[in-house]
Design a protein around this motif. Structure first.
Motif, PDB file in Angstrom:
ATOM      1  N   ARG A  61       8.561  14.820  -0.236  1.00 25.80           N
ATOM      2  CA  ARG A  61       9.873  14.322   0.208  1.00 25.80           C
ATOM      3  C   ARG A  61       9.747  12.964   0.888  1.00 25.80           C
ATOM      4  N   MET A  68      14.021  11.314  -5.429  1.00 22.32           N
ATOM      5  CA  MET A  68      14.607  12.609  -5.085  1.00 22.32           C
ATOM      6  C   MET A  68      16.131  12.540  -5.000  1.00 22.32           C
ATOM      7  N   GLY A  72      16.924  17.888  -3.183  1.00 22.09           N
ATOM      8  CA  GLY A  72      15.479  18.080  -3.188  1.00 22.09           C
ATOM      9  C   GLY A  72      14.890  18.191  -4.572  1.00 22.09           C
ATOM     10  N   GLU A  73      15.577  17.637  -5.551  1.00 24.34           N
ATOM     11  CA  GLU A  73      15.097  17.678  -6.927  1.00 24.34           C
ATOM     12  C   GLU A  73      14.504  16.311  -7.280  1.00 24.34           C
ATOM     13  N   LEU A  74      13.291  16.319  -7.792  1.00 22.29           N
ATOM     14  CA  LEU A  74      12.610  15.091  -8.182  1.00 22.29           C
ATOM     15  C   LEU A  74      13.000  14.756  -9.618  1.00 22.29           C
TER      16      LEU A  74
END
Length: 142
Positions: A61, A68, A72-74
């Protein structure tokens, strides 16, 4: 996609945790670019990943904040190659490199004190250096 993606010893990802979407790219490929979806958009939910320990999630993070989403998704897009397969491989390689970097833990430094001998050597060298400098100054103005 039930394979495991090896990152390092004791750490791997389940391939089902990754979501891929193929889109049209704007890179090399000539007319092929206009017809075939060769670019890949790779999504990896860092927060909900059961494969990663908490410290790696926190480091990811911090280090990959620009990749991101707020959830919280890459999200990673790769369109450097002409083929879908090569773009997919490169996206996974980049993800593995990011996770390896986030998994690095620097060793804790143990504070030590200088020994008496090293203190003595330091003071001796300072005394010698001071004596050399004192010889340079000539206070004798006849």
């Amino acid at each position: 996609m039930s394979d495991r993606i090896f990152i390092k010893e004791g750490l791997s990802l389940d391939a089902d945790e990754l979501q891929e979407r193929f889109i049209r790219s704007s890179g090399p490929g000539g007319q092929n670019v206009n017809k075939v979806s060769t670019a890949v958009e790779l999504r990896f939910d860092v927060r909900r990943s059961p494969s990663l320990p908490a410290y790696i999630k926190a480091n990811l993070r911090r280090q990959a904040a620009h990749l991101m989403t707020q959830d919280g998704e890459l999200v990673m897009q790769v369109q450097t190659h002409r083929t879908q397969a090569r773009n997919r491989e490169e996206a996974i390689e980049r993800l593995v490199a990011l996770i390896e970097k986030a998994a690095y833990r620097p060793k804790r430094r143990i504070a030590t004190k200088p020994t008496k001998a090293s203190k003595r050597r330091r003071m001796d060298s300072k005394t010698k250096r001071g004596a050399i400098k004192k010889l340079r100054s000539s206070k004798n103005f006849d």
